[in-house]
Design a protein around this motif. Structure first.
Motif, PDB file in Angstrom:
ATOM      1  N   UNK A 599     -32.605  -9.222  11.130  1.00  0.00           N
ATOM      2  CA  UNK A 599     -31.255  -9.415  11.465  1.00  0.00           C
ATOM      3  C   UNK A 599     -30.196  -8.290  10.980  1.00  0.00           C
ATOM      4  N   UNK A 600     -29.188  -8.237  11.891  1.00  0.00           N
ATOM      5  CA  UNK A 600     -28.564  -7.082  11.365  1.00  0.00           C
ATOM      6  C   UNK A 600     -27.398  -7.955  10.432  1.00  0.00           C
ATOM      7  N   UNK A 601     -26.522  -7.257   9.899  1.00  0.00           N
ATOM      8  CA  UNK A 601     -25.380  -7.557   8.966  1.00  0.00           C
ATOM      9  C   UNK A 601     -24.567  -8.372   9.735  1.00  0.00           C
ATOM     10  N   UNK A 602     -23.944  -9.570   9.341  1.00  0.00           N
ATOM     11  CA  UNK A 602     -23.056 -10.572  10.029  1.00  0.00           C
ATOM     12  C   UNK A 602     -21.648 -10.657   9.473  1.00  0.00           C
ATOM     13  N   UNK A 603     -20.588 -10.657  10.087  1.00  0.00           N
ATOM     14  CA  UNK A 603     -19.247 -10.837   9.902  1.00  0.00           C
ATOM     15  C   UNK A 603     -18.971 -12.139   9.673  1.00  0.00           C
ATOM     16  N   UNK A 604     -18.714 -12.576   8.107  1.00  0.00           N
ATOM     17  CA  UNK A 604     -18.525 -14.029   7.838  1.00  0.00           C
ATOM     18  C   UNK A 604     -17.837 -14.071   6.690  1.00  0.00           C
ATOM     19  N   UNK A 605     -17.516 -15.270   6.132  1.00  0.00           N
ATOM     20  CA  UNK A 605     -16.908 -15.521   4.912  1.00  0.00           C
ATOM     21  C   UNK A 605     -18.293 -15.885   4.001  1.00  0.00           C
ATOM     22  N   UNK A 653     -26.190 -11.194  20.328  1.00  0.00           N
ATOM     23  CA  UNK A 653     -24.769 -11.458  20.097  1.00  0.00           C
ATOM     24  C   UNK A 653     -24.647 -12.563  18.763  1.00  0.00           C
ATOM     25  N   UNK A 654     -25.681 -13.279  18.676  1.00  0.00           N
ATOM     26  CA  UNK A 654     -25.757 -14.277  17.755  1.00  0.00           C
ATOM     27  C   UNK A 654     -26.940 -14.236  16.824  1.00  0.00           C
ATOM     28  N   UNK A 655     -26.840 -15.051  15.703  1.00  0.00           N
ATOM     29  CA  UNK A 655     -27.818 -14.943  14.790  1.00  0.00           C
ATOM     30  C   UNK A 655     -27.999 -16.380  14.505  1.00  0.00           C
ATOM     31  N   UNK A 656     -29.225 -17.010  14.483  1.00  0.00           N
ATOM     32  CA  UNK A 656     -29.588 -18.374  14.431  1.00  0.00           C
ATOM     33  C   UNK A 656     -30.218 -18.644  13.348  1.00  0.00           C
ATOM     34  N   UNK A 724     -21.761 -15.970  15.210  1.00  0.00           N
ATOM     35  CA  UNK A 724     -21.576 -14.536  16.025  1.00  0.00           C
ATOM     36  C   UNK A 724     -21.892 -13.560  15.159  1.00  0.00           C
ATOM     37  N   UNK A 725     -22.415 -12.423  15.379  1.00  0.00           N
ATOM     38  CA  UNK A 725     -22.829 -11.494  14.868  1.00  0.00           C
ATOM     39  C   UNK A 725     -21.350 -10.499  14.350  1.00  0.00           C
TER      40      UNK A 725
END
Length: 733
Positions: A599-605, A653-656, A724-725
């Motif tokens: 997985x790439x790094x994901x933008x999130x809270x 474009x998405x991680x699951x 979304x990534x």
């Protein structure tokens, strides 16, 4: 009198109109039921056979996967311990006791080690109950001893002495030659009153410099597979057996054993030579149909005749990565399914015929009863023409019903106008009440959810601050200790070199120094000191990892999107929940199976996402604990609680993130409400019903993601989170 007689004659045709169609419909229904019972019976047999055979094959495959994976897992643990220096292969006494301890934890037949020097040691359960210790040297003959043990694993006395040569035994030679984990050939031994038939899994062992030391092996008793097959439901009417590709029996559900005794030696049987006639006959037909067993490469469904009776037969190949290639055969006679279906069909026909007779009699009397109430209602309708009824009936060709229809229609005309105005007013009022009620319910629900979310957010924020503070306070002294261990190790090595140099120069000069060295057991002290320093370093590493996980999980108050490592958040959450996952007196540890993608790094809270992961994992643990409460310890040990965590990238474009458990699952009505605020199935005080609702809002509204629940009652549940990534992609979408 004349009018009365006329009314009776007019009523008779109405009775015929009511009875004759009713009787004809019953006759038709009986014929249809008989036909459908026959057709549905045939279909039900095939469907039921498919379901039973598929379920049985799946259960056998699952048991084989679980049962036969134990030896290689245990071998890998022991090989790693030897390569890391935790086990000393030269200390055969300690090795024997160590293997004895492992035999207490696992239902195995043998655990042992064979060395390139010809020596070895092991622990055995030859009689299926008592654990003994084997210890052998390299010089033949009479080089191997079997010891009885006490309840602590200490040797008490010698039981037998025999010859053992590592280099002539497939148990040793095959894993060493393969250079990797493999199964050796099946080993048989007629131990007194306890046949010993085992599959031996072995793998080579190396030291830290990757030099070959020998092999470690684990035996598993194959007769226990027969015991498992006999416990299957299908074994009451059919047969289940497992065989090798050469036709040799491994196990069967029959009361007959898969071996025979020839001159007091165990000789394994082929399936085509089994003492059970059904196993023998089915195996011969399978061999004839496929011209041997080697050509069967995928599951086969057959219908074979044996002793004049059709049998449903399923043949399923089973393989593992260590060289086993077996066939699982399930055979059930068709009569096992047809007996109950035939009985149900006969019962259905008898009930239909009885219903026909009863309905015919009741129809006759009922038709007579209908006439008199209708005439009385006709006379009353003219009196009630100005009453409160508003009903219109169709005109009928039967005189009595025709008169009744006109009377009701006349009454309807009188009441229509007044009732119309009243109904309109009533409907308008009800609509207004319903609208206001719906608005109030919506407002109240929103208020309650908002209040719960605020309380939950405050709790999580306070928790985050507390955890971050505790982690900071722990981290400082731990870093101090961790940083000084390496220096302490260097100083210790310097002191040891000084002592060794002194011993070389003045080894016999001072008897007082020599006496002191013996008193403090200098050699043991030096060896144990290195282990203590290594243990201290491992302990500080463990504390630093826990502190890092606490700091990662405590990011509750971050107000901006940040690119984070999803796997780091999962591992931090698992570490915090470790106290609920580990072994407990009432049930074994819950297994965590990680299937992580790249997985790439994901933008999130980050903090809010950790809260979601915590809620989902806690629900999974609760579900497994509820399931364990309904099973015994042995049942849980055979099929332990398991949480599967799978991550992957979807469409770049998405991680699951998928989190699944093998608990009890949820019924459809519970699954449909799982994300509703204040909905919970837990006891009072254990849950507020807001965890999954808040998690749903965090994923859907704050991250623009997807949150789905899949559950089958009795099979477990799975929650899938899609994020979304990059958040700008989410906004554009």
């Amino acid at each position: 009198m004349k009018k009365h007689r006329s009314t009776s004659i007019k009523a008779f045709p109405l009775q015929l109109v009511l009875i004759v169609p009713f009787v004809l419909q019953i006759f038709g229904a009986v014929g249809l039921v008989g036909y459908l019972s026959f057709k549905n019976g045939q279909k039900a047999v095939n469907d039921l056979a498919d379901q039973l055979m598929n379920r049985t094959s799946a259960m056998v495959n699952q048991h084989l996967n679980s049962y036969l994976s134990i030896p290689h897992k245990l071998n890998q643990i022991n090989a790693d311990a030897i390569q890391m220096g935790l086990l000393d292969v030269r200390d055969r006494k300690t090795l024997g006791k160590y293997f004895w301890k492992q035999m207490q934890a696992y239902d195995l037949s043998y655990i042992g080690i064979g060395l390139t020097t010809g020596e070895g040691a092991g622990a055995a359960r030859y009689d299926g109950k008592t654990v003994t210790i084997d210890d052998w040297g390299s010089k033949l003959p009479n080089n191997s001893y079997t010891y009885a043990t006490d309840n602590q694993g200490d040797r008490t006395h010698v039981i037998t002495i025999f010859d053992w040569d590592n280099f002539n035994m497939p148990w040793y030679t095959q894993p060493v030659k393969a250079g990797k984990p493999v199964w050796s050939q099946i080993f048989t031994w007629n131990y007194p009153n306890h046949p010993y038939i085992v599959a031996s899994g072995g793998q080579p062992i190396y030291n830290a410099q990757h030099q070959l030391l020998g092999m470690v092996g684990t035996d598993i008793h194959l007769l226990k597979l027969s015991e498992f097959l006999r416990r299957l439901d299908v074994s009451r009417t059919g047969q289940v057996f497992i065989m090798e590709r050469n036709g040799m029996l491994i196990a069967n559900s029959s009361t007959q054993q898969p071996f025979t005794l020839v001159k007091d030696n165990i000789q394994r049987l082929k399936a085509t030579e089994s003492k059970d006639p059904t196993v023998q006959g089915i195996a011969k037909q399978i061999e004839q149909n496929f011209k041997g067993f080697q050509s069967i490469t995928k599951p086969k469904k057959l219908k074979l005749d044996w002793q004049g009776k059709p049998h449903f037969v399923y043949v399923t190949p089973w393989r593992d990565q260590y060289g086993l290639d077996w066939l699982v055969v399930v055979s059930v006679p068709e009569q096992a399914f047809m007996a109950q279906i035939d009985a149900n069909t006969h019962t259905t026909i008898l009930l239909c015929l009885g219903a026909l007779a009863v309905a015919t009699v009741m129809g006759y009397f009922t038709s007579g009863w209908i006439i008199h109430p209708i005439l009385r209602l006709n006379r009353a309708s003219q009196v009630m023409a100005s009453g409160n009824l508003n009903q219109v009936v169709d005109v009928s060709n039967i005189q009595e019903l025709n008169t009744l229809a006109h009377s009701f229609n006349y009454m309807a005309g009188q009441l229509q106008q007044s009732f119309t105005a009243l109904e309109n007013s009533k409907a308008e009022l009800e609509n207004r009440v319903e609208e206001r009620t719906a608005e109030l319910k919506t407002t109240l629900s929103e208020l309650q959810r908002t209040q719960a979310q605020v309380v939950q957010s405050e709790k999580m924020s306070s928790l985050g601050q507390l955890v971050a503070g505790v982690a900071h306070e722990i981290n400082n002294p731990v870093n101090f200790i961790h940083g000084n261990i390496s220096h302490l190790n260097e100083y210790t090595q310097d002191l040891l070199r000084m002592i060794y140099l002194y011993q070389q120069r003045h080894s016999s000069d001072d008897p007082e120094i020599a006496a002191l060295a013996d008193e403090i057991d200098l050699e043991f002290l030096v060896e144990d000191l290195q282990k203590m320093l290594s243990s201290m370093k491992m302990g500080t590493d463990r504390i630093r990892n826990i502190v890092l996980s606490l700091r990662n999980f405590s990011r509750m108050d971050e107000a901006e999107f940040k690119a984070v490592d999803i796997h780091e958040g999962i591992e931090s959450t698992l570490l915090i929940l470790q106290y609920r996952l580990k072994d407990k007196p009432e049930y074994p540890a819950i297994e965590i199976i990680r299937d992580y993608g790249n997985l790439p790094q994901v933008e999130c809270y980050a903090g809010q996402l950790n809260q979601v992961l915590m809620n989902v994992l806690v629900n999974a643990i609760d579900a497994l604990e509820d399931a364990n409460a309904q099973r015994t310890y042995e049942q849980i040990k055979e099929n332990p609680g398991r949480i599967n965590i799978r991550t992957s990238v979807n469409n770049s474009q998405w991680v699951e993130i998928a989190i699944a458990d093998n608990g009890l699952g949820m019924p459809e009505q519970v699954k449909n409400r799982i994300f509703d605020p204040f909905f919970t199935t837990k006891v009072v005080g254990k849950g507020t019903g807001m965890g999954m609702a808040i998690s749903y809002q965090i994923i859907i509204e704050k991250h623009g993601g997807k949150f789905e629940c899949f559950s089958t009652l009795g099979q477990g549940s799975e929650f899938i989170i899609k994020l979304p990534i990059q958040q700008q992609f989410c906004k554009a979408a």
